[in-house]
Write a protein that holds these residues in place. Structure first.
Motif, PDB file in Angstrom:
ATOM      1  N   GLY A  32     -19.548 -71.089 -56.087  1.00  0.00           N
ATOM      2  CA  GLY A  32     -20.053 -70.327 -54.959  1.00  0.00           C
ATOM      3  C   GLY A  32     -21.043 -71.154 -54.153  1.00  0.00           C
ATOM      4  O   GLY A  32     -21.544 -72.185 -54.619  1.00  0.00           O
ATOM      5  N   THR A  51     -18.551 -66.416 -52.610  1.00  0.00           N
ATOM      6  CA  THR A  51     -17.932 -66.881 -53.844  1.00  0.00           C
ATOM      7  C   THR A  51     -17.005 -68.071 -53.568  1.00  0.00           C
ATOM      8  O   THR A  51     -16.686 -68.380 -52.412  1.00  0.00           O
ATOM      9  N   TRP A 102     -19.070 -67.794 -58.882  1.00  0.00           N
ATOM     10  CA  TRP A 102     -19.642 -66.547 -58.365  1.00  0.00           C
ATOM     11  C   TRP A 102     -20.760 -66.842 -57.378  1.00  0.00           C
ATOM     12  O   TRP A 102     -21.301 -67.943 -57.342  1.00  0.00           O
TER      13      TRP A 102
END
Length: 123
Positions: A32, A51, A102
């Motif tokens: 990310g 992300t 993430w």
């Protein structure tokens, strides 16, 4: 991961700027990306994150509706389009790569930081 931010500058209130951050190193889609900013005398704060796939995006309340984060995984680049800028947006803006694919609002979840680019909004 090496990060190179660009696109800062001086703009009047209500104007727009587009920041870019070029990345190299690990496969770009595997992590990310986030943008943070730090104004003089203040702590670094979260601005926006995306992300690795680009499927999820997060914004700070203060920029929601005015800023747009996007990424081009083919070009290893993340952008921050900033519209309707306000003097309160004046800060050094940093791009950062996350430890995983993430996105996060927390700076400790990022392990590589760009050099920062100055954004100054005049009233």
């Amino acid at each position: 991961v090496q990060l190179q931010a660009s696109g800062g500058g001086l703009v009047q209130a209500g104007g727009s700027l587009r920041l870019s951050c070029a990345a190299s190193g690990r496969p770009f889609s595997s992590y990310g990306m986030g943008w943070f900013r730090q104004a003089p005398g203040k702590e670094r704060e979260f601005v926006a994150a995306i992300t690795g796939s680009g499927g999820s995006i997060y914004y700070a309340d203060s920029v929601e509706g005015r800023f747009t984060i996007s990424r081009d995984n083919a070009k290893n680049t993340v952008h921050l389009q900033m519209n309707n800028l306000e003097p309160e947006d004046t800060a050094v803006y940093y791009c950062a790569s996350a430890r995983s694919r993430w996105a996060s609002r927390t700076s400790r979840d990022y392990d590589n930081w760009g050099q920062g680019t100055q954004v100054t909004v005049s009233s």
